[in-house]
Design an enzyme around this catalytic site. Structure first.
Site, PDB file in Angstrom:
ATOM      1  N   ASP A 344       2.704   9.941   5.401  1.00 16.60           N
ATOM      2  CA  ASP A 344       1.816   9.801   3.995  1.00 16.60           C
ATOM      3  C   ASP A 344       0.663  10.272   3.922  1.00 16.60           C
ATOM      4  O   ASP A 344      -0.103  10.177   2.794  1.00 16.60           O
ATOM      5  CB  ASP A 344       2.023   8.276   3.319  1.00 16.60           C
ATOM      6  CG  ASP A 344       3.339   7.668   3.304  1.00 16.60           C
ATOM      7  OD1 ASP A 344       4.389   8.431   2.824  1.00 16.60           O
ATOM      8  OD2 ASP A 344       3.383   6.559   3.972  1.00 16.60           O
ATOM      9  N   SER A 369      -5.130  11.026   2.312  1.00 18.22           N
ATOM     10  CA  SER A 369      -3.912  10.024   2.191  1.00 18.22           C
ATOM     11  C   SER A 369      -3.544  10.180   0.940  1.00 18.22           C
ATOM     12  O   SER A 369      -4.061   9.721  -0.250  1.00 18.22           O
ATOM     13  CB  SER A 369      -4.968   8.632   2.342  1.00 18.22           C
ATOM     14  OG  SER A 369      -4.112   7.484   2.238  1.00 18.22           O
ATOM     15  N   ARG A 370      -2.130  10.319   1.045  1.00 22.90           N
ATOM     16  CA  ARG A 370      -1.403  10.701  -0.419  1.00 22.90           C
ATOM     17  C   ARG A 370      -1.166   9.285  -1.158  1.00 22.90           C
ATOM     18  O   ARG A 370      -0.595   9.338  -2.218  1.00 22.90           O
ATOM     19  CB  ARG A 370      -0.366  11.188  -0.065  1.00 22.90           C
ATOM     20  CG  ARG A 370      -0.521  12.655   0.803  1.00 22.90           C
ATOM     21  CD  ARG A 370       0.954  13.584   1.087  1.00 22.90           C
ATOM     22  NE  ARG A 370       0.494  14.584   1.793  1.00 22.90           N
ATOM     23  CZ  ARG A 370       0.646  14.572   3.233  1.00 22.90           C
ATOM     24  NH1 ARG A 370       1.151  13.389   3.821  1.00 22.90           N
ATOM     25  NH2 ARG A 370       0.388  15.772   3.867  1.00 22.90           N
ATOM     26  N   VAL A 371      -1.180   8.090  -0.492  1.00 21.27           N
ATOM     27  CA  VAL A 371      -0.823   6.905  -1.089  1.00 21.27           C
ATOM     28  C   VAL A 371      -1.801   5.871  -1.341  1.00 21.27           C
ATOM     29  O   VAL A 371      -2.028   5.180  -2.132  1.00 21.27           O
ATOM     30  CB  VAL A 371       0.316   6.357  -0.223  1.00 21.27           C
ATOM     31  CG1 VAL A 371       1.195   4.914  -0.862  1.00 21.27           C
ATOM     32  CG2 VAL A 371       1.476   7.202  -0.140  1.00 21.27           C
TER      33      VAL A 371
END
Length: 510
Positions: A344, A369-371
């Site tokens: 992620d 950080s995609r989340v």
């Protein structure tokens, strides 16, 4: 723990397991028996056993253990789990009907074990009542919940710019000696202030390096809430291949009971090399860069097991921080691109920054950080909103100003602010900052508190700030630690508190 302890199995534990397995097999009706045709390089080629399954545990006549990795017409390939064995061609081999399992439970906390649960710390074998298969299906989508709670690492550049949430998979990647393991250990050590249980998995590392990592956690963190799963470079390829899967099963035991766990795999590049080695020895057809075609599926099915479960499943979480190594910073290589597409987000460590003593050596342009941003505390998100943009602008301006003087006053102001940001992001190992400390530093930075002060004041400021906040703003600090919002009055008070500490440090220096 002596350095050699990581290299030797616990013979008593292994003997008891073999005896129990032998007793279970004696007298079994219809027990299938195969024959070893060839043994070499940790792989046994076996004929017979028509009903055997993939990953099934096999027992050989000399007492050694192995598991089935490849099934072909008329024969199978088994990976041996013992380094030293007297196995030879012609010996009988028995199918057990059981898949590989690992002991799990609270008895493993504080222990150093190998991927089969054998103790490596000169203590008795853990008294565990539960066992789980090393290969387990990942939670289904309907069984998962949104990642909404932060996993504080105590590292300012990570928590402010690339926040990690509980249940996330965040890759730590970079060249050799850039601080990948150090960053992961900082995250483990910081969990001594939380309810997170940590599992550190060492794959193919040197025994001395693993020992140093374990001792660091014992000195700085809460080892009684950590499990260390170790398969060093001196162990068999089968144990190294097994280690990440065993570590996930150990961590999932706690997640499935509503608790929160963090697993660090150090590292998946060596695990991929081990899988390539075993695949070539078992005659699997090679693909790109001699890796087998299932290398993506291997790590995908492993990392998909990290998740935050829904309230109906107990609400537990398992956060994964896999580590991968690049060569000459090549993120486009086969294994790095595989892992980046699975996880992620990634924290990229740069060798040039490490050489310039900018630690942690995080490359802010390539990291993401995609989340975790959805799980970042609101107060921290408020004060860190423009940090990444201002720092990126400073790095660009710094490159251009090397060839000429500074421009107008606005450019000089940006350079001044950028130098303070860079100094603020330097953080020695095991000097974790609390959430309130990070918010206070970033609020003061945004208010321009450091702009008129020398850069040299920032390092001692970071060291003294926790005690200063405890003494001068205890109520506000507690509110921020519990996730409270930062209104204008609270922000102003934080800025004034940090400014007062800066004044004291400057007067003391004078």
């Amino acid at each position: 723990m002596a350095q050699d302890d990581l290299d030797k199995p616990n013979d008593g534990w292994l003997a008891r397991q073999r005896a129990a397995l032998a007793r279970a097999l004696v007298g079994s009706e219809g027990l299938e028996t195969g024959r070893v045709e060839q043994v070499a390089d940790g792989i046994a080629h076996v004929s017979g056993l028509p009903s055997v399954r993939l990953d099934e545990l096999l027992r050989f006549a000399d007492g050694s253990l192995g598991f089935v990795m490849s099934l072909e017409e008329g024969h199978l390939a088994a990976v041996l789990l013992d380094r030293q064995t007297t196995l030879a061609a012609g010996m009988p081999v028995f199918g057990t009907g059981q898949v590989l399992q690992v002991p799990v439970g609270p008895a493993l906390l504080g222990r150093v074990v190998d991927p089969l649960g054998r103790p490596l710390d000169d203590r008795a074998a853990p008294e565990t009542a539960d066992w789980l298969p090393v290969e387990r299906p990942a939670p289904a989508i309907i069984e998962r919940a949104l990642v909404s709670e932060p996993l504080d690492t105590g590292v300012l550049i990570v928590d402010a710019l690339f926040a990690i949430g509980r249940g996330q998979r965040e890759l730590i990647i970079g060249d050799r000696a850039t601080g990948k393991t150090s960053l992961a250990l900082d995250a483990i050590v910081n969990q001594k202030h939380s309810d997170v249980i940590c599992v550190y998995v060492a794959v193919g590392q040197r025994s001395a390096a693993v020992q140093q990592a374990i001792e660091a956690v014992r000195r700085q963190g809460a080892p009684e809430r950590c499990v260390f799963v170790v398969a060093t470079a001196a162990d068999s390829a089968g144990l190294q291949w097994l280690a990440p899967f065993a570590g996930f099963s150990i961590a999932e035991y706690f997640r499935d009971r509503g608790q929160h766990a963090l697993i660090v795999i150090d590292d998946l590049s060596k695990h991929a090399a081990t899988h390539r080695e075993l695949a070539l020895l078992t005659h699997a057809p090679p693909g790109r860069e001699a890796f087998p075609g299932d290398i993506f599926y291997l790590h995908a099915r492993l990392l998909e097991r990290a998740a935050r479960l829904s309230p109906e499943r107990g609400g537990g979480s398992l956060t994964a921080l896999p580590i991968a190594q690049t060569e000459a910073g090549n993120l486009a290589a086969y294994i790095p691109t595989n892992l980046i597409s699975i996880t992620d987000g990634q924290i990229v460590l740069d060798s040039h920054l490490a050489a310039a003593n900018q630690r942690p050596a995080v490359e802010t342009g390539l990291s993401v950080s995609r989340v975790g941003g959805k799980a970042q505390p609101k107060a921290l998100r408020q004060v860190a909103g423009r940090l990444r943009l201002e720092y990126s602008q400073f790095l660009e301006l710094e490159m251009f100003t090397r060839f000429g003087g500074l421009g107008d006053a606005r450019v000089r102001q940006q350079m001044t602010r950028g130098e303070r940001i860079r100094a603020l992001l330097v953080q020695p190992r095991f000097t974790a900052l609390r959430r309130s400390d990070q918010i206070a530093l970033l609020a003061a930075l945004a208010a321009g508190t450091f702009d008129e002060r020398p850069v040299s004041v920032i390092a001692p400021l970071q060291q003294r700030l926790p005690g200063w906040l405890d003494a001068h703003a205890p109520t506000l600090r507690e509110t921020l630690e519990q996730g409270g919002e930062l209104d204008d009055a609270a922000r102003q008070r934080l800025v004034q508190t940090v400014a007062a500490l800066c004044d004291e440090l400057q007067q003391g220096g004078a």
